[in-house]
Scaffold this motif. Structure first.
Motif, mmCIF file in Angstrom:
data_model
loop_
_atom_site.group_PDB
_atom_site.id
_atom_site.type_symbol
_atom_site.label_atom_id
_atom_site.label_comp_id
_atom_site.label_asym_id
_atom_site.label_seq_id
_atom_site.Cartn_x
_atom_site.Cartn_y
_atom_site.Cartn_z
ATOM 1 N N ARG A 1 -32.908 2.736 -3.692
ATOM 2 C CA ARG A 1 -32.612 2.641 -2.269
ATOM 3 C C ARG A 1 -32.588 3.992 -1.555
ATOM 4 O O ARG A 1 -32.049 4.110 -0.471
ATOM 5 C CB ARG A 1 -31.278 1.919 -2.066
ATOM 6 N N GLY A 2 -33.153 4.985 -2.171
ATOM 7 C CA GLY A 2 -33.289 6.271 -1.507
ATOM 8 C C GLY A 2 -32.087 7.191 -1.589
ATOM 9 O O GLY A 2 -32.088 8.255 -0.952
ATOM 10 N N GLU A 3 -31.071 6.802 -2.351
ATOM 11 C CA GLU A 3 -29.917 7.690 -2.515
ATOM 12 C C GLU A 3 -30.347 8.938 -3.261
ATOM 13 O O GLU A 3 -31.134 8.872 -4.206
ATOM 14 C CB GLU A 3 -28.827 6.973 -3.314
ATOM 15 N N ASN B 1 -25.262 12.676 0.431
ATOM 16 C CA ASN B 1 -25.907 13.790 1.136
ATOM 17 C C ASN B 1 -27.145 13.361 1.918
ATOM 18 O O ASN B 1 -27.490 13.984 2.918
ATOM 19 C CB ASN B 1 -26.246 14.937 0.184
ATOM 20 N N LYS B 2 -27.836 12.304 1.499
ATOM 21 C CA LYS B 2 -29.024 11.824 2.223
ATOM 22 C C LYS B 2 -28.592 10.781 3.259
ATOM 23 O O LYS B 2 -28.094 9.711 2.920
ATOM 24 C CB LYS B 2 -30.063 11.223 1.272
ATOM 25 N N GLN B 3 -28.793 11.105 4.531
ATOM 26 C CA GLN B 3 -28.368 10.214 5.582
ATOM 27 C C GLN B 3 -29.347 9.074 5.802
ATOM 28 O O GLN B 3 -30.538 9.197 5.530
ATOM 29 C CB GLN B 3 -28.192 10.991 6.888
ATOM 30 N N GLY B 4 -28.822 7.968 6.308
ATOM 31 C CA GLY B 4 -29.642 6.869 6.781
ATOM 32 C C GLY B 4 -29.766 6.964 8.295
ATOM 33 O O GLY B 4 -29.014 7.689 8.946
ATOM 34 N N PRO B 5 -30.680 6.213 8.910
ATOM 35 C CA PRO B 5 -30.984 6.396 10.335
ATOM 36 C C PRO B 5 -30.138 5.583 11.303
ATOM 37 O O PRO B 5 -30.223 5.785 12.505
ATOM 38 C CB PRO B 5 -32.441 5.946 10.421
ATOM 39 N N GLY B 6 -29.333 4.635 10.849
ATOM 40 C CA GLY B 6 -28.634 3.727 11.751
ATOM 41 C C GLY B 6 -27.364 4.303 12.345
ATOM 42 O O GLY B 6 -27.011 5.471 12.127
ATOM 43 N N GLU C 1 -16.769 26.837 -0.599
ATOM 44 C CA GLU C 1 -18.099 26.661 -0.032
ATOM 45 C C GLU C 1 -19.158 26.298 -1.078
ATOM 46 O O GLU C 1 -20.058 25.488 -0.816
ATOM 47 C CB GLU C 1 -18.524 27.930 0.714
ATOM 48 N N GLY C 2 -19.059 26.844 -2.261
ATOM 49 C CA GLY C 2 -20.063 26.602 -3.288
ATOM 50 C C GLY C 2 -20.105 25.172 -3.806
ATOM 51 O O GLY C 2 -21.053 24.796 -4.508
ATOM 52 N N ARG C 3 -19.106 24.381 -3.474
ATOM 53 C CA ARG C 3 -19.053 22.997 -3.945
ATOM 54 C C ARG C 3 -19.734 22.016 -2.996
ATOM 55 O O ARG C 3 -19.895 20.842 -3.329
ATOM 56 C CB ARG C 3 -17.593 22.566 -4.118
ATOM 57 N N VAL C 4 -20.128 22.470 -1.814
ATOM 58 C CA VAL C 4 -20.622 21.566 -0.774
ATOM 59 C C VAL C 4 -22.081 21.173 -1.018
ATOM 60 O O VAL C 4 -22.948 22.036 -1.204
ATOM 61 C CB VAL C 4 -20.491 22.214 0.618
ATOM 62 N N ALA C 5 -22.335 19.878 -1.000
ATOM 63 C CA ALA C 5 -23.711 19.372 -1.068
ATOM 64 C C ALA C 5 -24.306 19.388 0.331
ATOM 65 O O ALA C 5 -23.791 18.722 1.230
ATOM 66 C CB ALA C 5 -23.714 17.955 -1.624
ATOM 67 N N PRO C 6 -25.369 20.131 0.577
ATOM 68 C CA PRO C 6 -25.955 20.184 1.921
ATOM 69 C C PRO C 6 -26.437 18.815 2.390
ATOM 70 O O PRO C 6 -26.882 17.983 1.603
ATOM 71 C CB PRO C 6 -27.130 21.153 1.756
ATOM 72 N N THR C 7 -26.344 18.594 3.677
ATOM 73 C CA THR C 7 -26.790 17.337 4.271
ATOM 74 C C THR C 7 -28.316 17.269 4.291
ATOM 75 O O THR C 7 -28.991 18.247 4.610
ATOM 76 C CB THR C 7 -26.262 17.212 5.714
ATOM 77 N N ILE C 8 -28.854 16.103 3.961
ATOM 78 C CA ILE C 8 -30.282 15.829 4.067
ATOM 79 C C ILE C 8 -30.460 14.850 5.222
ATOM 80 O O ILE C 8 -29.936 13.742 5.196
ATOM 81 C CB ILE C 8 -30.836 15.226 2.770
ATOM 82 N N ALA C 9 -31.170 15.256 6.241
ATOM 83 C CA ALA C 9 -31.317 14.422 7.430
ATOM 84 C C ALA C 9 -32.046 13.129 7.117
ATOM 85 O O ALA C 9 -32.887 13.052 6.208
ATOM 86 C CB ALA C 9 -32.064 15.191 8.517
ATOM 87 N N ALA C 10 -31.741 12.102 7.878
ATOM 88 C CA ALA C 10 -32.390 10.802 7.713
ATOM 89 C C ALA C 10 -33.880 10.895 8.020
ATOM 90 O O ALA C 10 -34.314 11.700 8.855
ATOM 91 C CB ALA C 10 -31.741 9.776 8.626
ATOM 92 N N ASP C 11 -34.655 10.077 7.347
ATOM 93 C CA ASP C 11 -36.072 9.971 7.676
ATOM 94 C C ASP C 11 -36.201 9.352 9.071
ATOM 95 O O ASP C 11 -35.455 8.431 9.416
ATOM 96 C CB ASP C 11 -36.785 9.081 6.659
#
Length: 398
Positions: free
Chosen positions: A25-27, A362-367, A200-210
């Protein structure tokens, strides 16, 4: 992808959905935590925090509007102590706020997205969201877009300053300090409104939604009508929504009470755990009822879809009958309350079910609501507890 952690055999459906999210599911990387009767029954994590970097037990991330639940909790704690009257005018605590016809605005209007200040009419200087004093002054000076209390519209970015400034005025502490000293530290939570640099080193960067083929109506309005509230909301934010800015050290360090919280599923569920058990040491049972009661419901002036809110928290709403781009809601029981974050993270409690739930990724959805990945685990949790879903109203029943 590897999934780690613990799961009570009775909640295997939640683990199966979590694994399916990662597999098909794209996670990319995520965590989920379920607490029932005060006991952790699911605590799972998996995938990647960054390319080639596994998501670890202590990985944390940006939970966006899940932060609003933490900010609202601070206000309700003060109310439960008799220090803050939610039915009082805001000017009792913040006199400057009465400008431009806002003198009759009540504290409850701020919490219920009825204040009429979801955006600012004029641009902000770069980095304005990191300047609490500036933001409080600009909001105090702003004319509301509608008469406070007459409508509701999601205050996506301003909520934290509006409610947080009241918390600051009443408690004498900044919002982030109050949350740390009164909630996070007593409960042993790794949850920050203002992340210390050593974390700070523990943070998973955000991945913008497709990009979606058809965006939600909110975004269509924002991109086609420059004078609309959605357009002003997205344009007048001092650069915070620019690609990568929300992952900057300056952004993480800011006490941004609308969308700046940093935690993981364990932190979200842990914050709601005392509330799932009747309030614990945070609020009284009477205040808990106020937190759970639906204050506004129906068409949202800003998001252009139905939303349901208690005082500071999202309530269940079923938007599946709308066109696909606008169909995401938040399906929980009628007694549940909490908050979702942009892209799909969610934390909530259900006192009737003695349930606390948290999901981050970390991977966002678009809704605009709970992403289908998170909703699948919410659904599995309720099924395990013996609930059945019914169409319409976003309600559940046993």
């Amino acid at each position: 992808m590897t999934v780690q952690g613990t799961c009570d055999p009775g909640f295997s459906q939640v683990a199966e959905e979590f694994e399916a999210n990662l597999a098909s599911r794209g996670e990319v990387g995520a965590s989920v935590c379920v607490i029932v009767d005060g006991e952790v029954v699911v605590d799972l994590w998996g995938g990647e925090a960054a390319p080639g970097v596994p998501w670890q037990r202590d990985t944390i991330g940006h939970v966006w509007s899940c932060t609003k639940g933490a900010t609202a909790l601070c206000a309700h704690m003060l109310a439960a102590r008799g220090e803050l009257d939610l039915d009082a005018p805001v000017v009792r605590y913040w006199p400057e706020y009465g400008a431009q016809g806002k003198d009759a605005t009540l504290v409850r209007h701020l919490l219920a997205h009825q204040a009429g200040l979801p955006a600012l009419r004029e641009p902000l200087p770069p980095g304005a969201f990191y300047d609490w004093k500036l933001m409080a002054e600009r909001l105090a000076e702003e004319e509301p877009f509608w008469a406070p209390g007459t409508a509701h519209g999601y205050h996506a970015l301003t909520f934290g300053y509006l409610v947080g400034e009241v918390v600051r005025r009443v408690s004498g502490r900044s919002l982030g300090t109050f949350f740390r000293e009164e909630v996070a530290e007593p409960l042993g939570l790794e949850f920050w409104l203002g992340l210390p640099e050593e974390q700070e080193g523990r943070v998973a960067p955000t991945i913008a939604a497709d990009p979606p083929q058809i965006p939600p109506t909110f975004y269509i309005r924002a991109f086609t009508d420059p004078a609309s509230i959605p357009a002003l909301l997205l344009a007048h934010e001092g650069g915070y929504m620019a690609p990568g800015e929300s992952d900057s050290r300056q952004a993480h360090a800011a006490e941004f009470g609308a969308i700046g919280g940093i935690t993981n599923a364990r932190g979200l569920a842990g914050m709601y755990r005392p509330l799932s058990l009747g309030g614990g040491d945070l609020v009284s049972r009477e205040q808990l009822q106020v937190m759970a009661f639906t204050a506004v419901a129906g068409g949202d002036t800003v998001l252009a879809v139905p939303t349901h809110f208690s005082l500071g928290f999202m309530k269940s709403v079923d938007n599946r009958y709308l066109p696909p781009a606008d169909s995401e809601g938040a399906l929980m029981s009628a007694t549940a309350f909490g908050h979702a974050g942009m892209g799909g993270s969610v934390g909530f409690c259900d006192p009737a079910a003695r349930l606390a739930f948290g999901y981050t990724m970390n991977k966002q959805g678009p809704g605009l609501g709970i992403n289908p990945r998170g909703q699948a685990m919410v659904d599995a949790t309720y099924r395990t507890l013996g609930y059945q879903q019914v169409r319409g109203g976003g309600l559940w029943y046993i």
